[in-house]
Structures are given as C-alpha cells and as structure tokens.
Design a protein around this motif. Structure first.
Motif, PDB file in Angstrom:
ATOM      1  N   ARG A 116       0.851  -1.190   0.000  1.00 45.61           N
ATOM      2  CA  ARG A 116       0.000   0.000   0.000  1.00 45.61           C
ATOM      3  C   ARG A 116       0.889   1.244   0.000  1.00 45.61           C
ATOM      4  NH1 ARG A 116      -3.664  -0.867   4.378  1.00 45.61           N
ATOM      5  NH2 ARG A 116      -2.535   0.375   5.891  1.00 45.61           N
ATOM      6  N   GLU A 120       1.131   4.962   0.956  1.00 51.26           N
ATOM      7  CA  GLU A 120       0.471   5.945   1.814  1.00 51.26           C
ATOM      8  C   GLU A 120       0.908   7.351   1.384  1.00 51.26           C
ATOM      9  OE1 GLU A 120       0.888   4.778   5.942  1.00 51.26           O
ATOM     10  OE2 GLU A 120      -0.589   3.198   5.634  1.00 51.26           O
ATOM     11  N   ILE A 147      -0.978  10.282   1.214  1.00 53.61           N
ATOM     12  CA  ILE A 147      -1.913  11.347   1.573  1.00 53.61           C
ATOM     13  C   ILE A 147      -1.243  12.718   1.492  1.00 53.61           C
ATOM     14  CG2 ILE A 147      -3.107  12.391   3.536  1.00 53.61           C
ATOM     15  CD1 ILE A 147      -4.797  10.315   2.393  1.00 53.61           C
ATOM     16  N   GLN A 169      -3.432   5.654  -1.341  1.00 52.99           N
ATOM     17  CA  GLN A 169      -4.378   6.407  -0.526  1.00 52.99           C
ATOM     18  C   GLN A 169      -4.968   7.592  -1.279  1.00 52.99           C
ATOM     19  OE1 GLN A 169      -2.160   7.355   3.057  1.00 52.99           O
ATOM     20  NE2 GLN A 169      -2.992   5.569   4.112  1.00 52.99           N
ATOM     21  N   TYR A 192     -12.115   8.051   3.148  1.00 52.18           N
ATOM     22  CA  TYR A 192     -11.704   8.663   4.415  1.00 52.18           C
ATOM     23  C   TYR A 192     -12.675   9.777   4.805  1.00 52.18           C
ATOM     24  CZ  TYR A 192      -7.500   6.460   2.532  1.00 52.18           C
ATOM     25  OH  TYR A 192      -6.626   5.581   1.959  1.00 52.18           O
ATOM     26  N   SER A 229      -6.777   7.166   8.181  1.00 49.04           N
ATOM     27  CA  SER A 229      -6.634   6.444   6.916  1.00 49.04           C
ATOM     28  C   SER A 229      -6.137   5.014   7.119  1.00 49.04           C
ATOM     29  CB  SER A 229      -5.689   7.196   5.968  1.00 49.04           C
ATOM     30  OG  SER A 229      -4.429   7.406   6.559  1.00 49.04           O
ATOM     31  N   ASP A 282      -8.070   1.876   5.645  1.00 48.96           N
ATOM     32  CA  ASP A 282      -7.383   1.060   4.633  1.00 48.96           C
ATOM     33  C   ASP A 282      -7.312  -0.407   5.045  1.00 48.96           C
ATOM     34  OD1 ASP A 282      -6.866   3.113   2.852  1.00 48.96           O
ATOM     35  OD2 ASP A 282      -4.925   3.594   3.727  1.00 48.96           O
TER      36      ASP A 282
END
Length: 294
Positions: free
Chosen positions: A45, A47, A49, A80, A87, A213, A217
């Motif tokens: 994943r 991340e 953001i 994300q 979110y 988040s 997730d």
C-alpha cells in the motif's frame, strides 16, 4: 477479530516521501515472510496522503527496492490518494456522532499555552511520543461557532474529542499482540487512547490523518495481521478506538524491533547512507542486506 479460518492478509505500507532505508527493508521482509509462511496474501500500500512531500520518483524507487529484495505483492497496489472519498465518509460518520470538532490553534499558540501553564507550576500532559496534548479550547463550541471557524479562512484541523469518543466506545479497549510468527501465542494489551489527547483526523490542507486512513485502509483491504515497527506500538490504542467507533474489524498486531542509527535513534529517510538503493549501488546483494538486519 479475524476468523481463524480466514486466509491471513499482511501489508507493507510505506510513504513515497523519500528513499526506503534498512528499517523499511526489515518491516517489508518480516511481513512478506510471515505471509508466505502462513500461505497468506501480501499487499503493498502506498500511503501518499501528504501530496506536498510524496513524489512519483520515490514511489518508483519503492517498487524497485522491494523487488530487488525479492518481495512480490498483489496488484493493483492501493494508493491512498485514490480513496480520499472513503476517508471523508469515515470522518462524516464521526461528525454525525458528535465526536469531532474543528481546531485552529497554531503550534506557536499551543507552545505558548504550555509554557504559560508550566511557568505557573502546572505540568502539561504529553502523549507517548512526548508531544504536549492539544488544549482543546474549541471543544465546547456551538455548531454555529464551528461553522464560523471553518468559514473564517484560517487553517483548521478536525480533532477527535477523546473524552467523548472513549465514552462512546462504551467498553474497555485492548488489542491482541502476537509474537514473531502468526503461530505465536498472543497477549492481550490494554489500550489507552486517552493518553494521546484530541488527535488530528483531518486538516483543511490534508484530507485524512495517518490514524484515520490506516484503520480505514486495513478494513477495506481485509488486513488480518498488522505488522509494523515498535514506534507505532502505543498508537495502536488510537487505532483500536477508531475501529470500535467505526465498527471496523480488529486485526492482530505485531510490533517488531527497530533498526537504530549510530545516534541510537530510529532511521529516517534523510539517512541516505542506510538507504536500500545506496547498498545496492555499493555492490551489496539482497542476501547481504538480509544478513545485516535479520
């Protein structure tokens, strides 16, 4: 709690705001080897953001470094930045419960409040990382006053009203901490989210915080085992609270040791001499890196 019959799902979730270092290699390899040993799934994943710091070249470097280490992950990779609506929906649920409020105090204002209190001999509470807790002066504002804050144009953050949130959870919180393998015995660890005070869930310049988040997730991806560094051990208290409030599944956790630099602190992405790419360029093999960290 994951069903005993469910296929284990592990994830490694780096941020593309710098090059991966040996600490990331350790976490990625532990997750991958646990998933492989249990016949489970291994997810990657991204991340991303924080769009001010995250860059495409760092994301490409993540893929290159992990592939060089021998890790293989499922596609597509979750980013994300492609799920901001999810979110936002979670935050709206918390707003509807009356558990969040907009805050506008700057770091300078918070520091001044702390200094003034301590000058009067009043110790200021700090979170497990040593950061002073937010004063929460906006906590009891009316809905109209909250709207006025947002309309004022000042930068603001949505914070969790921790006292209300803990009461709303309406039960003691804990998480299951496992040993170095999924087959290890697990222990029950009491969660203490109140130690973190009114944590940020979203800012006017960032759609979601790490705390919000990450739990969304993990639920969206069906993650059953969260394996990450010891530096996030205490933050699990906040994550368990958010999982309870949002009716999300409870993963099993394992917090592994950290790799420390010469100064005794955990590695950072600014430490280029411990970067995976630097070792590769210097002629090290994946086996060499594994021998250094495992």
């Amino acid at each position: 709690m994951p069903s005993p019959s469910a296929q284990p799902v592990f994830r490694f979730a780096p941020s593309p705001n710098g090059l991966l270092h040996l600490g990331h290699a350790l976490s990625g390899i532990i997750n991958y080897e646990m998933a492989t040993a249990e016949g489970g799934r291994f997810l990657l994943r991204i991340e991303d953001i924080d769009q001010t710091r995250c860059r495409p070249e760092f994301e490409r470097a993540i893929f290159e470094d992990l592939a060089w280490l021998g890790l293989r992950w499922e596609e597509p990779v979750r980013r994300q930045s492609e799920h901001l609506d999810v979110y936002a929906a979670a935050l709206e649920r918390l707003k509807a419960m009356g558990l969040v409020y907009p805050s506008v105090m700057t770091r300078g204002e918070i520091k001044a409040a702390v200094v003034a209190a301590e000058a009067e001999g009043e110790p200021w509470p700090r979170d497990p990382d040593g950061t002073p807790l937010y004063p929460g002066r906006e906590r009891d504002l009316s809905p109209d006053q909250q709207v006025a804050i947002i309309a004022s144009g000042r930068p603001y953050a949505w914070r969790l009203d921790m006292e209300k949130a803990v009461k709303h959870a309406d039960a003691s919180l804990a998480w299951r901490e496992m040993g170095p393998s999924p087959a290890s015995e697990t222990s029950l660890v009491a969660a203490d989210p109140a130690a973190w005070g009114d944590v940020i869930l979203s800012r006017s310049d960032a759609p979601s915080s790490y705390h919000l988040s990450v739990v969304v997730d993990d639920a969206e991806q069906g993650v059953t085992h969260v394996v990450r560094g010891r530096d996030l051990y205490h933050a699990t208290s906040v994550h368990r609270l958010l999982q309870r409030l949002l009716s999300l599944p409870e993963p099993i956790y394992h917090h592994h040791r950290l790799i420390l630099g010469p100064d005794g602190r955990k590695l950072s992405k600014s430490s280029e001499d411990t970067g995976i790419a630097a070792f590769r360029a210097a002629g090290y093999t994946p086996a060499d890196v594994r021998a250094m960290i495992l």
